[in-house]
Design an enzyme around this catalytic site. Structure first.
Site, short mmCIF file in Angstrom:
data_model
loop_
_atom_site.label_atom_id
_atom_site.label_comp_id
_atom_site.label_asym_id
_atom_site.label_seq_id
_atom_site.Cartn_x
_atom_site.Cartn_y
_atom_site.Cartn_z
CE1 TYR A 157 -3.35 2.91 0.87
CE2 TYR A 157 -1.94 3.31 2.78
CZ TYR A 157 -2.97 3.70 1.95
OH TYR A 157 -3.61 4.90 2.17
N1 LIG Z 1 -7.77 4.63 6.24
C1 LIG Z 1 -6.84 5.46 6.63
O1 LIG Z 1 -6.56 5.57 7.85
C2 LIG Z 1 -6.10 6.30 5.62
C3 LIG Z 1 -5.07 7.11 6.07
C4 LIG Z 1 -4.45 7.96 5.16
C5 LIG Z 1 -4.87 7.99 3.84
N2 LIG Z 1 -5.87 7.17 3.40
C6 LIG Z 1 -6.29 7.30 1.99
O2 LIG Z 1 -7.38 8.19 1.96
C7 LIG Z 1 -8.12 8.01 0.76
C8 LIG Z 1 -9.61 8.08 1.01
O3 LIG Z 1 -9.97 7.36 2.16
P1 LIG Z 1 -11.51 7.03 2.46
O4 LIG Z 1 -11.56 6.46 3.85
O5 LIG Z 1 -12.37 8.17 2.09
O6 LIG Z 1 -11.72 5.85 1.40
P2 LIG Z 1 -12.95 4.87 1.18
O7 LIG Z 1 -14.13 5.30 1.97
O8 LIG Z 1 -12.42 3.47 1.37
O9 LIG Z 1 -13.27 5.12 -0.36
C9 LIG Z 1 -12.47 4.67 -1.40
C10 LIG Z 1 -13.31 4.71 -2.65
O10 LIG Z 1 -12.50 4.28 -3.75
C11 LIG Z 1 -13.37 3.65 -4.65
N3 LIG Z 1 -12.73 2.79 -5.64
C12 LIG Z 1 -12.06 1.63 -5.44
N4 LIG Z 1 -11.70 1.09 -6.61
C13 LIG Z 1 -12.15 1.94 -7.58
C14 LIG Z 1 -12.10 1.93 -8.99
N5 LIG Z 1 -11.52 0.93 -9.66
N6 LIG Z 1 -12.68 2.96 -9.68
C15 LIG Z 1 -13.29 3.96 -9.01
N7 LIG Z 1 -13.38 4.04 -7.66
C16 LIG Z 1 -12.82 3.03 -6.97
C17 LIG Z 1 -14.27 2.81 -3.75
O11 LIG Z 1 -15.42 2.46 -4.48
P3 LIG Z 1 -16.32 1.16 -4.11
O12 LIG Z 1 -17.22 1.62 -3.01
O13 LIG Z 1 -17.03 0.88 -5.39
O14 LIG Z 1 -15.35 0.09 -3.67
C18 LIG Z 1 -14.53 3.79 -2.61
O15 LIG Z 1 -15.70 4.53 -2.83
C19 LIG Z 1 -7.62 6.71 0.15
O16 LIG Z 1 -6.78 7.02 -0.94
C20 LIG Z 1 -6.82 6.08 1.29
O17 LIG Z 1 -5.78 5.28 0.76
C21 LIG Z 1 -6.48 6.33 4.28
#
Ligand SMILES: NC(=O)c1ccc[n+]([C@@H]2O[C@H](COP(=O)([O-])OP(=O)(O)OC[C@H]3O[C@@H](n4cnc5c(N)ncnc54)[C@H](OP(=O)(O)O)[C@@H]3O)[C@@H](O)[C@H]2O)c1
Length: 217
Positions: free
Chosen positions: A131
């Protein structure tokens, strides 16, 4: 003046918050989603859903979904349940396709939701390494793209209510968390702050207003 913003991963939890903030202030908010069943949730936020599976489509097809936008935001993610292959195709591959789509569509401004800790993927352990490698390489591709980029690197995300108070700096020496509300509000602020073009910064909950914090990065 109202702006037009396309958010990739439009049904994500940060993305929906950002789309709602944009719509509330009268901007055009579009979300790129892979699942058409998600469209009503975007419409409820005041946004428009554009169907675009960023893994399946080529950059030219994605370009048609972002045509005319003033800016894009990459907030898609393969998510914690996915293996290394989807980290490559989403966290790296989709982000890079969006860079190419911006070039094809003539969209200059690109905001990346990255992650704190990307600079040392090995230190994150074998399970998280793919990741962080994918996120780091996507950030490097964006920084080298010639686009007007901003890379925002939040710490651990939470769903608590935002405070509007953050800590932001090119590299923070502590770990921590931040609400998705405050990440979305920071992205919104960056869209209106030309001084954030060409900047990359870590972001945690803190004691400084978002406007003041991003003005100093
Ligand atoms: N979790 C953490 O603590 C953390 C920390 C730092 C940064 N981040 C980053 O922050 C960002 C946003 O986080 P979040 O919590 O808002 O994410 P999230 O709720 O998991 O949303 C990610 C979205 O990406 C979409 N996605 C996945 N594959 C796709 C594709 N092929 N085409 C189009 N859309 C696609 C998913 O759609 P589906 O619903 O259809 O799957 C989902 O709606 C991410 O980049 C993550 O890596 C996360």
């Amino acid at each position: 003046m109202a702006i037009d913003v396309a958010v990739a991963g439009g049904h994500g939890r940060i993305a929906l918050r950002l789309l709602r903030l944009l719509a509330e202030r009268g901007d055009r908010a579009r979300g790129l989603v892979r699942n058409p069943d998600h469209a009503p949730d975007l419409e409820a936020a005041g946004a428009t859903a554009v169907e675009a599976d960023l893994e399946a489509l080529d950059p030219e097809a994605i370009a048609s979904g972002i045509a005319g936008a003033d800016a894009v935001v990459f907030s898609a993610g393969a998510g914690p349940g996915s293996g290394p292959a989807r980290k490559r195709t989403v966290d790296y591959g989709a982000a890079v396709k969006l860079i190419d789509a911006c070039r094809a569509a003539g969209v200059a401004r690109y905001l990346m939701v990255s992650a704190m800790g990307v600079h040392d993927p090995v230190a994150r352990g074998p399970e998280m390494r793919p990741y962080y490698e994918a996120k780091l390489e996507a950030d490097q591709a964006l920084a080298a793209s010639g686009l007007d980029y901003t890379i925002v690197r939040p710490g651990r995300l939470t769903d608590e209510r935002g405070t509007g108070l953050v800590q932001a700096a090119p590299r923070l020496e502590r770990g921590g968390q931040i609400t998705r509300d405050d990440v979305a509000a920071t992205l919104l602020a960056c869209l209106g702050e030309p001084g954030t073009v060409g900047r990359e910064f870590d972001l945690l909950a803190g004691e400084t207003s978002i406007a003041e914090a991003i003005a100093a990065v």
